[in-house]
Design a protein around this motif. Sequence first.
Motif, short mmCIF file in Angstrom:
data_model
loop_
_atom_site.label_atom_id
_atom_site.label_comp_id
_atom_site.label_asym_id
_atom_site.label_seq_id
_atom_site.Cartn_x
_atom_site.Cartn_y
_atom_site.Cartn_z
N GLY A 1 0.80 -1.21 0.00
CA GLY A 1 0.00 0.00 0.00
C GLY A 1 0.84 1.27 0.00
O GLY A 1 2.06 1.24 -0.13
N TYR B 1 -8.12 2.88 -2.83
CA TYR B 1 -7.59 3.26 -1.52
C TYR B 1 -8.39 4.43 -0.96
O TYR B 1 -8.70 5.38 -1.68
CB TYR B 1 -6.13 3.70 -1.62
N GLY C 1 -6.29 -0.78 1.03
CA GLY C 1 -6.69 -1.02 -0.36
C GLY C 1 -7.74 -2.11 -0.51
O GLY C 1 -7.83 -3.03 0.31
#
Lengths: 126, 103
Positions: free
Chosen positions: A44, B87, B97
């Motif tokens: 992420g 996201y 996410g």
Amino acid sequence: QVQLQQWGAGLLKPSETLSLTCAVYGGSFSGYYWSWIRQPPGKGLEWIGEINHSGSTNYNPSLKSRVTISVDTSKNQFSLKLSSVTAADTAVYYCARERITMVRGVIIRTYSFDYWGQGTLVTVSS
Amino acid sequence: DIQMTQSPSTLSASVGDRVTITCRASQSISSWLAWYQQKPGKAPKLLIYKASSLESGVPSRFSGSGSGTEFTLTISSLQPDDFATYYCQHRSTFGPGTKVDIK
């Protein structure tokens, strides 16, 4: 049309300093906050820090001791330095502009990012 | 520190489906939430800011809602171009996410 173009070394050895620069084309440079954000491969997004045209900075506390973000308003550029890198710093690094709105002529921050650079993969390996 | 979570982590859907992704904050963040779409090898693209404001140029099938600690991103009719990872973000913190893939 606003464009962010970034560059810097893509391969570093452990303990070296990561250095990236982002140039802003089109639109105004002042009045905005400019950020660096990174994304390890397959993972992420992590915000690194931000700077405005006056040089006021804010950093992610988890990286603060190793991060320096600077600005060159004469060139509409801002830069990232991350010291003492390790393999954990391997990531795609992005520069980005914070979206603002205007309310009765006053700039309001939205804490979101509307323009992004193309990304730079930085690999840390011995 | 405020933590952001998203559910589900993966979502399988078909073209034309209505899709909803949820983002939760560990404490109230008012409406300071953004949503992004990211495709492989590309930078994230801003879809929604301030929880429900549609970014210019983003198709109207995308919408955001919520305030406080719970937020949703809805795609009213999933299109082939929408298969991507989404996201949420509050200031310095991104959610983990949600990958939307083809059923």
